[in-house]
Design an enzyme around this catalytic site. Structure first.
Site, PDB file in Angstrom:
ATOM      1  N   ASP A 109      45.407  30.187 -54.527  1.00 30.32           N
ATOM      2  CA  ASP A 109      44.359  29.761 -55.450  1.00 30.32           C
ATOM      3  C   ASP A 109      43.785  30.971 -56.187  1.00 30.32           C
ATOM      4  O   ASP A 109      43.593  30.947 -57.406  1.00 30.32           O
ATOM      5  CB  ASP A 109      43.271  29.048 -54.635  1.00 30.32           C
ATOM      6  CG  ASP A 109      42.029  28.770 -55.448  1.00 30.32           C
ATOM      7  OD1 ASP A 109      42.075  27.842 -56.270  1.00 30.32           O
ATOM      8  OD2 ASP A 109      41.027  29.472 -55.280  1.00 30.32           O
ATOM      9  N   GLU A 125      49.716  25.706 -54.353  1.00 31.90           N
ATOM     10  CA  GLU A 125      48.906  26.920 -54.195  1.00 31.90           C
ATOM     11  C   GLU A 125      49.470  27.811 -53.088  1.00 31.90           C
ATOM     12  O   GLU A 125      49.556  29.036 -53.236  1.00 31.90           O
ATOM     13  CB  GLU A 125      47.460  26.552 -53.852  1.00 31.90           C
ATOM     14  CG  GLU A 125      46.692  25.994 -55.035  1.00 31.90           C
ATOM     15  CD  GLU A 125      45.256  25.629 -54.676  1.00 31.90           C
ATOM     16  OE1 GLU A 125      44.387  25.720 -55.554  1.00 31.90           O
ATOM     17  OE2 GLU A 125      45.004  25.230 -53.518  1.00 31.90           O
TER      18      GLU A 125
END
Lengths: 248, 248
Positions: free
Chosen positions: A67, A135
């Site tokens: 992320d 992610e």
């Protein structure tokens, strides 16, 4: 170790030539160095694996890392791409790109879920698993190959196919309509050929071939007809951009 | 261009040997390539500068970029440093490190405000200018030198002097107390020598020299006596860590 041994080793770690390694290689567009990072990125907590120190092995920590890398790469892209955008604009555009919904779409389109190692049947996962795994994969790339490869992957898999400032700003609503408009003006026949193109995970996929002047100009595959048509249209649009810009 | 010309050029762009260039060089710990990124990082919007395309020249966009890079580097550090920390823990620790308050402290300790180009007197800035300029500086480093240098700078200026997992977790309240405890147990004389060490911006600074056994073990400089003592203590602690770990 010779190639034969390398491919057919009985070691549990998947090596070059193995299904997992080759699937990852294909998704990345480059060879992984240490496949263990990617194994972790595709391991769900339900598998209850622990490392030698008793720390759980699953993708949740990699999600945090991925992320952060995704946000950084998208920030760098927007900064360079929109020199007139102020801080507020850049922040807003980035949120759109890394929205949960968008990440789920990315993960789903890459069909990442087919590689997940889990004790829970995949239909029991919520929608967010697609984005979470995406992610985690970015996090694994960062650990395995560093920031530059991470950036390269995000360009290839996120920015080039999906990030389009004009569309994010709401200036271009649909590339399909741009393509149709152009073809009509130019009196060129066009055709969207949509067909089923399913994976082996029960998820329904659609393939699209866009022909203009009876030549296939662009192809795409996605989880809805509309999305596949839009991706193919965008690809065609950028292939034809110069011509279209002049005519539209 | 020979060195003489390079230093004494009348070009308005500050070059090697110039005050701005050397101040930046000192802060970074490495030579900048393109000083213009750093000029922008220190330009306040009140200066009303525009580039040739009419876009404002100030640090606000760089702040956005620097914030993203800082978050990514800290994420990478925490990921490696705390293998047992889950996603929630890592997120919480990162928030502490990149809190507005902490970034302001970093910027203030580097005395970045002395280099700001502004039409507003520096006393009129709010406290956040320190952190904002610090973020913009990180953004400038990323543009000028890439991710690896950015990481190097953040290690040198943020992680090494300020980031300490034990302290962030609240396990170590004060390094000064650890140092004192150790010296008393070991029956070693110690002394914190505090003195004024002001910059030229009106901000008050304190220097500290920590002596143990009549030898200077660590020095530090900060905006309060307590902070300077704590930084010197932390430096001494890590210098002596092995000894202390055995004895405490």
């Amino acid at each position: 170790m010779n190639v034969f041994k390398k491919i057919f080793t009985k070691n549990s770690r998947p090596l070059e030539g193995g299904i997992f390694f080759e699937a990852i290689h294909k998704i990345l567009g480059f060879k992984p160095n240490n496949i263990e990072f990617y194994q972790k990125a595709f391991t769900h907590r339900s598998s209850n694996k622990l490392d030698l120190k008793g720390n759980p092995i699953n993708y949740e920590r990699l999600e945090f890392l991925g992320d952060a890398m995704l946000s950084a790469v998208i920030a760098g892209h927007l900064f360079n791409e929109v020199p007139s955008g102020d801080e507020g604009y850049l922040t807003k555009m980035r949120s759109k790109i890394v929205s949960r919904e968008h990440l789920n779409e990315l993960g789903r389109d890459l069909n990442l879920i087919q590689l997940v190692n889990s004790k829970v049947p995949s239909q029991h996962f919520g929608d967010n698993i697609h984005g979470n795994i995406f992610e985690a994969l970015v996090g694994a790339i960062f650990l395995d190959k560093g920031y530059t490869y991470c950036e390269k992957f995000i360009y290839k898999r996120v920015i080039v196919p999906y990030v389009d400032i004009a569309k994010l700003e709401g200036k271009v609503i649909s590339y399909k309509s741009l393509v149709i408009e152009w073809c009509q003006k130019e009196k060129k026949p066009f055709h969207y050929d949509v067909y089923d193109d399913n994976g082996n995970d029960g998820q329904r996929y659609f393939g699209v071939k866009l022909s203009i002047d009876n030549k296939i100009i662009a192809k795409a595959r996605a989880t809805s007809k509309k999305k596949a048509e839009e991706i193919a249209s965008k690809r065609a649009f950028f292939a034809f951009q110069e011509k279209m810009d002049k005519k539209l």
